[in-house]
Write a protein that holds these residues in place. Structure first.
Motif, PDB file in Angstrom:
ATOM      1  N   ASP A  59     138.716 -40.558 -37.645  1.00 53.80           N
ATOM      2  CA  ASP A  59     138.015 -39.694 -36.691  1.00 53.80           C
ATOM      3  C   ASP A  59     136.538 -40.102 -36.675  1.00 53.80           C
ATOM      4  OD1 ASP A  59     137.397 -37.614 -34.957  1.00 53.80           O
ATOM      5  OD2 ASP A  59     137.228 -36.132 -36.553  1.00 53.80           O
ATOM      6  N   CYS A  60     136.176 -40.975 -35.753  1.00 49.95           N
ATOM      7  CA  CYS A  60     134.824 -41.553 -35.743  1.00 49.95           C
ATOM      8  C   CYS A  60     134.144 -41.352 -34.385  1.00 49.95           C
ATOM      9  CB  CYS A  60     134.900 -43.045 -36.066  1.00 49.95           C
ATOM     10  SG  CYS A  60     133.309 -43.858 -36.112  1.00 49.95           S
ATOM     11  N   THR A  94     137.357 -43.868 -32.428  1.00 48.34           N
ATOM     12  CA  THR A  94     138.391 -43.985 -33.466  1.00 48.34           C
ATOM     13  C   THR A  94     139.436 -45.046 -33.111  1.00 48.34           C
ATOM     14  OG1 THR A  94     138.103 -41.619 -33.880  1.00 48.34           O
ATOM     15  CG2 THR A  94     140.021 -42.677 -34.859  1.00 48.34           C
ATOM     16  N   ASP A 113     134.077 -41.024 -28.877  1.00 54.16           N
ATOM     17  CA  ASP A 113     135.087 -41.041 -29.928  1.00 54.16           C
ATOM     18  C   ASP A 113     135.656 -42.458 -29.955  1.00 54.16           C
ATOM     19  OD1 ASP A 113     137.251 -40.864 -31.599  1.00 54.16           O
ATOM     20  OD2 ASP A 113     138.163 -39.139 -30.595  1.00 54.16           O
TER      21      ASP A 113
END
Length: 134
Positions: free
Chosen positions: A21-22, A34, A32
Motif C-alpha cells: 500500500d504505497c 502500489t 497510489d
C-alpha cells in the motif's frame, strides 16, 4: 480510480507506506503507486522512500519521460490538502537585466588605457635606472 476528487492530508498519505500500500504526493496530487512498484525501473525502494513527503523534487530530478508522466493519471486517487501541506511552486528565477557585453568591453578598454601607459612608464623608468647603474 473513482476517488480523484478526494482531499488527503499528508498524515493520511504517509500511512500508505508499505509495498502492499504505497501512496505518493507529486505536484499536489496523491497517487497510489502500489500496483506499479514491481514495474518501476528504479525499483520499489525509490518509491517507498518517497512516501510521507512531497516527492515532486525526486520525480522531477530524474527527468521522467512524457509517457511516464502520462502514466500518473492511472494512479491518481486525489489531491493533497494545501492548507496543511503547501504545494511547492515551480521556481522561476527573478528578472535580471540582460548581460551587456559592450559595457564589459568598455570597462576593459578603459582599464587597459590606464594600465598600458603606466606599464610603459615603469619600463622606461626601470631602463633609465638600469642604464645609470652600469
Amino acid at each position: 480510480m473513482g476517488d480523484e476528487g478526494k482531499i488527503f492530508s499528508l498524515a493520511q498519505v504517509s500511512e500508505h507506506n508499505t509495498s502492499k500500500d504505497c501512496w505518493l504526493v507529486i505536484n499536489g496530487k496523491v497517487y497510489d503507486v502500489t500496483k506499479f512498484l514491481e514495474d518501476h525501473p528504479g525499483g520499489d525502494d525509490v518509491l517507498l522512500s518517497a512516501t510521507g513527503k512531497d516527492a515532486t523534487d525526486d520525480f522531477e530530478d530524474v527527468g521522467h519521460s512524457s509517457s511516464a508522466r502520462a502514466m500518473l493519471d492511472d494512479f491518481l486517487v486525489g489531491e493533497i490538502d494545501t492548507s496543511t501541506f503547501p504545494v511547492k511552486q515551480k521556481y522561476s528565477p527573478p528578472k535580471q537585466p540582460h548581460y551587456n557585453q559592450d559595457k564589459t568591453s568598455e570597462f576593459i578598454i578603459k582599464l587597459l588605457q590606464f594600465l598600458v601607459p603606466l606599464a610603459i612608464l615603469g619600463l622606461a623608468f626601470g631602463i633609465h635606472l638600469y642604464s645609470k647603474s652600469t
